[in-house]
Motif scaffolding. Structure first.
Motif, PDB file in Angstrom:
ATOM      1  N   GLU A  67      54.606  41.313  93.942  1.00 41.08           N
ATOM      2  CA  GLU A  67      55.048  42.704  94.119  1.00 41.08           C
ATOM      3  C   GLU A  67      54.133  43.459  95.074  1.00 41.08           C
ATOM      4  O   GLU A  67      54.598  44.146  95.991  1.00 41.08           O
ATOM      5  CB  GLU A  67      55.094  43.393  92.751  1.00 41.08           C
ATOM      6  N   VAL A  68      52.827  43.322  94.882  1.00 40.07           N
ATOM      7  CA  VAL A  68      51.887  43.997  95.781  1.00 40.07           C
ATOM      8  C   VAL A  68      51.954  43.366  97.176  1.00 40.07           C
ATOM      9  O   VAL A  68      51.799  44.053  98.185  1.00 40.07           O
ATOM     10  CB  VAL A  68      50.452  43.937  95.217  1.00 40.07           C
ATOM     11  N   GLY A  69      52.223  42.063  97.225  1.00 44.52           N
ATOM     12  CA  GLY A  69      52.395  41.406  98.512  1.00 44.52           C
ATOM     13  C   GLY A  69      53.571  41.979  99.290  1.00 44.52           C
ATOM     14  O   GLY A  69      53.469  42.242 100.495  1.00 44.52           O
ATOM     15  N   PHE A  70      54.686  42.191  98.604  1.00 43.74           N
ATOM     16  CA  PHE A  70      55.846  42.787  99.274  1.00 43.74           C
ATOM     17  C   PHE A  70      55.576  44.246  99.640  1.00 43.74           C
ATOM     18  O   PHE A  70      56.076  44.736 100.662  1.00 43.74           O
ATOM     19  CB  PHE A  70      57.086  42.683  98.387  1.00 43.74           C
ATOM     20  N   LEU A  71      54.800  44.938  98.815  1.00 39.31           N
ATOM     21  CA  LEU A  71      54.428  46.314  99.155  1.00 39.31           C
ATOM     22  C   LEU A  71      53.602  46.325 100.443  1.00 39.31           C
ATOM     23  O   LEU A  71      53.813  47.171 101.327  1.00 39.31           O
ATOM     24  CB  LEU A  71      53.636  46.931  98.003  1.00 39.31           C
ATOM     25  N   SER A  72      52.683  45.378 100.555  1.00 40.80           N
ATOM     26  CA  SER A  72      51.918  45.242 101.800  1.00 40.80           C
ATOM     27  C   SER A  72      52.833  44.849 102.953  1.00 40.80           C
ATOM     28  O   SER A  72      52.653  45.295 104.094  1.00 40.80           O
ATOM     29  CB  SER A  72      50.821  44.186 101.625  1.00 40.80           C
ATOM     30  N   MET A  73      53.823  44.021 102.652  1.00 36.81           N
ATOM     31  CA  MET A  73      54.760  43.568 103.680  1.00 36.81           C
ATOM     32  C   MET A  73      55.562  44.742 104.245  1.00 36.81           C
ATOM     33  O   MET A  73      55.909  44.750 105.435  1.00 36.81           O
ATOM     34  CB  MET A  73      55.686  42.509 103.086  1.00 36.81           C
ATOM     35  N   ILE A  74      55.855  45.735 103.405  1.00 39.50           N
ATOM     36  CA  ILE A  74      56.550  46.932 103.895  1.00 39.50           C
ATOM     37  C   ILE A  74      55.699  47.632 104.950  1.00 39.50           C
ATOM     38  O   ILE A  74      56.195  48.042 106.014  1.00 39.50           O
ATOM     39  CB  ILE A  74      56.867  47.891 102.731  1.00 39.50           C
ATOM     40  N   MET A  75      54.409  47.766 104.658  1.00 41.25           N
ATOM     41  CA  MET A  75      53.516  48.401 105.632  1.00 41.25           C
ATOM     42  C   MET A  75      53.419  47.577 106.910  1.00 41.25           C
ATOM     43  O   MET A  75      53.407  48.126 108.020  1.00 41.25           O
ATOM     44  CB  MET A  75      52.125  48.577 105.014  1.00 41.25           C
ATOM     45  N   VAL A  76      53.361  46.264 106.760  1.00 44.06           N
ATOM     46  CA  VAL A  76      53.293  45.392 107.935  1.00 44.06           C
ATOM     47  C   VAL A  76      54.573  45.526 108.765  1.00 44.06           C
ATOM     48  O   VAL A  76      54.526  45.528 110.004  1.00 44.06           O
ATOM     49  CB  VAL A  76      53.065  43.931 107.500  1.00 44.06           C
ATOM     50  N   ALA A  77      55.711  45.658 108.090  1.00 44.60           N
ATOM     51  CA  ALA A  77      56.972  45.855 108.809  1.00 44.60           C
ATOM     52  C   ALA A  77      56.935  47.148 109.616  1.00 44.60           C
ATOM     53  O   ALA A  77      57.444  47.208 110.748  1.00 44.60           O
ATOM     54  CB  ALA A  77      58.139  45.873 107.824  1.00 44.60           C
ATOM     55  N   THR A 109      60.682  32.123 119.507  1.00 46.10           N
ATOM     56  CA  THR A 109      60.484  31.499 120.817  1.00 46.10           C
ATOM     57  C   THR A 109      61.664  30.617 121.184  1.00 46.10           C
ATOM     58  O   THR A 109      62.132  30.616 122.332  1.00 46.10           O
ATOM     59  CB  THR A 109      59.186  30.666 120.811  1.00 46.10           C
ATOM     60  N   VAL A 110      62.168  29.877 120.206  1.00 44.44           N
ATOM     61  CA  VAL A 110      63.274  28.952 120.460  1.00 44.44           C
ATOM     62  C   VAL A 110      64.543  29.705 120.850  1.00 44.44           C
ATOM     63  O   VAL A 110      65.268  29.298 121.770  1.00 44.44           O
ATOM     64  CB  VAL A 110      63.534  28.076 119.216  1.00 44.44           C
ATOM     65  N   THR A 111      64.799  30.816 120.158  1.00 41.83           N
ATOM     66  CA  THR A 111      66.043  31.557 120.385  1.00 41.83           C
ATOM     67  C   THR A 111      65.895  32.701 121.373  1.00 41.83           C
ATOM     68  O   THR A 111      66.893  33.304 121.775  1.00 41.83           O
ATOM     69  CB  THR A 111      66.563  32.133 119.056  1.00 41.83           C
ATOM     70  N   GLY A 112      64.670  33.023 121.752  1.00 39.61           N
ATOM     71  CA  GLY A 112      64.454  34.136 122.666  1.00 39.61           C
ATOM     72  C   GLY A 112      64.689  35.492 122.031  1.00 39.61           C
ATOM     73  O   GLY A 112      65.008  36.465 122.719  1.00 39.61           O
ATOM     74  N   THR A 113      64.537  35.565 120.699  1.00 41.56           N
ATOM     75  CA  THR A 113      64.710  36.830 119.986  1.00 41.56           C
ATOM     76  C   THR A 113      63.446  37.141 119.185  1.00 41.56           C
ATOM     77  O   THR A 113      62.455  36.408 119.258  1.00 41.56           O
ATOM     78  CB  THR A 113      65.903  36.759 119.013  1.00 41.56           C
ATOM     79  N   GLN A 114      63.497  38.221 118.421  1.00 39.77           N
ATOM     80  CA  GLN A 114      62.394  38.585 117.522  1.00 39.77           C
ATOM     81  C   GLN A 114      62.870  38.676 116.070  1.00 39.77           C
ATOM     82  O   GLN A 114      62.139  39.142 115.205  1.00 39.77           O
ATOM     83  CB  GLN A 114      61.807  39.935 117.947  1.00 39.77           C
ATOM     84  N   LEU A 115      64.078  38.205 115.814  1.00 38.66           N
ATOM     85  CA  LEU A 115      64.733  38.427 114.527  1.00 38.66           C
ATOM     86  C   LEU A 115      64.115  37.643 113.375  1.00 38.66           C
ATOM     87  O   LEU A 115      64.360  37.960 112.211  1.00 38.66           O
ATOM     88  CB  LEU A 115      66.221  38.072 114.637  1.00 38.66           C
ATOM     89  N   PHE A 116      63.327  36.629 113.680  1.00 35.59           N
ATOM     90  CA  PHE A 116      62.792  35.764 112.630  1.00 35.59           C
ATOM     91  C   PHE A 116      61.349  36.107 112.267  1.00 35.59           C
ATOM     92  O   PHE A 116      60.692  35.351 111.559  1.00 35.59           O
ATOM     93  CB  PHE A 116      62.892  34.301 113.064  1.00 35.59           C
ATOM     94  N   SER A 117      60.878  37.241 112.729  1.00 39.83           N
ATOM     95  CA  SER A 117      59.479  37.624 112.497  1.00 39.83           C
ATOM     96  C   SER A 117      59.164  37.803 111.016  1.00 39.83           C
ATOM     97  O   SER A 117      58.039  37.541 110.574  1.00 39.83           O
ATOM     98  CB  SER A 117      59.164  38.917 113.255  1.00 39.83           C
ATOM     99  N   PHE A 118      60.153  38.243 110.233  1.00 40.73           N
ATOM    100  CA  PHE A 118      59.903  38.526 108.818  1.00 40.73           C
ATOM    101  C   PHE A 118      59.472  37.289 108.040  1.00 40.73           C
ATOM    102  O   PHE A 118      58.841  37.402 106.982  1.00 40.73           O
ATOM    103  CB  PHE A 118      61.153  39.129 108.169  1.00 40.73           C
ATOM    104  N   PHE A 119      59.793  36.098 108.556  1.00 42.18           N
ATOM    105  CA  PHE A 119      59.383  34.878 107.856  1.00 42.18           C
ATOM    106  C   PHE A 119      57.859  34.784 107.748  1.00 42.18           C
ATOM    107  O   PHE A 119      57.335  34.167 106.819  1.00 42.18           O
ATOM    108  CB  PHE A 119      59.932  33.640 108.569  1.00 42.18           C
ATOM    109  N   GLY A 120      57.144  35.371 108.705  1.00 46.09           N
ATOM    110  CA  GLY A 120      55.684  35.370 108.621  1.00 46.09           C
ATOM    111  C   GLY A 120      55.198  36.087 107.372  1.00 46.09           C
ATOM    112  O   GLY A 120      54.248  35.644 106.711  1.00 46.09           O
ATOM    113  N   GLY A 121      55.855  37.195 107.029  1.00 48.06           N
ATOM    114  CA  GLY A 121      55.495  37.917 105.817  1.00 48.06           C
ATOM    115  C   GLY A 121      55.784  37.114 104.562  1.00 48.06           C
ATOM    116  O   GLY A 121      54.993  37.116 103.605  1.00 48.06           O
TER     117      GLY A 121
END
Length: 282
Positions: A219-229, A36-48
């Motif tokens: 590890e399973v969290g990052f595997l889930s994060m791949i699907m979320v991506a 929101t601050v930068t007007g981009t979507q590049l920081f979305s991965f931090f949510g994961g």
């Protein structure tokens, strides 16, 4: 009456892991606000990343709760965490920038109520029940709001429930094409709950070690994060999508390699062990 089944001793104290997980999760989720601050979507991965911090905390909580010998309680605790956490998460998204904090607080409150019911009305009589269920509900809420922010780039209600789609040469708001309306929140529910409970469920036993259990959870969290991506393909721009996938795959590869190394370490400790020979006639 309950009997605690001691798992492993030593390692990082649970309360320390809780603080690290809570703070790390909140920071990770709030970093998505840079979109929101930068007007981009590049920081979305931090949510994961924030969601994975919460999963590690939750894995420690499940280990603490299920060390009291509640059997199939390991997977059911994961489902309870997200079943109660989704209520807190959805309510919290109406509070704008305060949504992650509200999700945390509501998760604790809802979980404490459920823990009280389980411990005092259903008479499970587990000393850590109320605190553990409160923690798990908070974890569930944070994981879902974190993964949702990774998919859509925001943790507030409107971007999660309404998206603009092209129709008849114009654009209209659509609930059905949103994260919530399209059912992706249900997929996040399952991905998160499996990641939460799998670590201890897979590693429990006399040779269970904290670092191996938590590494498997990550590890399973990052595997889930791949699907979320991959889910975010429908909501984010190309570069934001690529960043999310690269971070997710890199995190999964590192944690998988570390988990295999820790598994070999613990397996080697049993090389000289002998089977228990039963006396004849018994």
């Amino acid at each position: 009456m309950t009997a605690q089944i001691t798992v492993t001793e030593g390692g990082i104290p649970h309360n320390t892991l809780m603080i690290y997980g809570l703070v790390g999760s909140i920071i990770g989720i709030y970093l998505t606000y840079l979109n929101t601050v930068t007007g981009t979507q590049l920081f979305s991965f931090f949510g994961g990343l924030g969601a994975i911090a919460a999963l590690i905390w939750g894995s420690s909580t499940i280990k603490r709760l299920c060390s009291y010998g509640i059997g199939t309680g390991v997977p059911s605790a994961g489902m309870l965490a997200f079943g109660s956490g989704v209520i807190a998460m959805l309510l919290a998204t109406k509070f704008g920038i305060a949504s992650p904090i509200v999700a945390l607080v509501l998760g604790f409150v809802i979980g404490a109520i459920l823990g009280y019911i389980a411990n005092n009305i259903l008479a499970m009589k587990i000393p850590v029940m109320i605190q553990s269920i409160a923690e798990l509900a908070a974890v569930g809420a944070l994981v879902m709001i974190g993964f949702s922010a990774m998919v859509t780039g925001s943790f507030t209600f409107s971007p999660l429930s309404v998206v603009q789609v092209s129709a008849l040469g114009g654009t209209v708001n659509s609930f059905g094409a949103s994260l919530i309306g399209g059912g992706l929140l249900a997929a996040i529910f399952m991905l998160g709950s499996i990641a939460l409970q799998h670590g201890f469920n897979a590693c429990l036993g006399p040779s269970e070690k904290q670092d191996r259990t938590l590494m498997l959870t990550a590890e399973v969290g990052f595997l889930s994060m791949i699907m979320v991506a991959i889910f975010s393909f429908a909501f984010l721009g190309f570069f934001a999508l690529i960043i999310s996938i690269v971070v997710s795959v890199a995190g999964w590869y590192y944690t998988y390699a570390q988990y295999i190394a820790l598994s070999k370490r613990d397996a080697a400790a049993w090389l000289d062990s002998k089977p228990i020979v039963e006396a004849e006639g018994h």
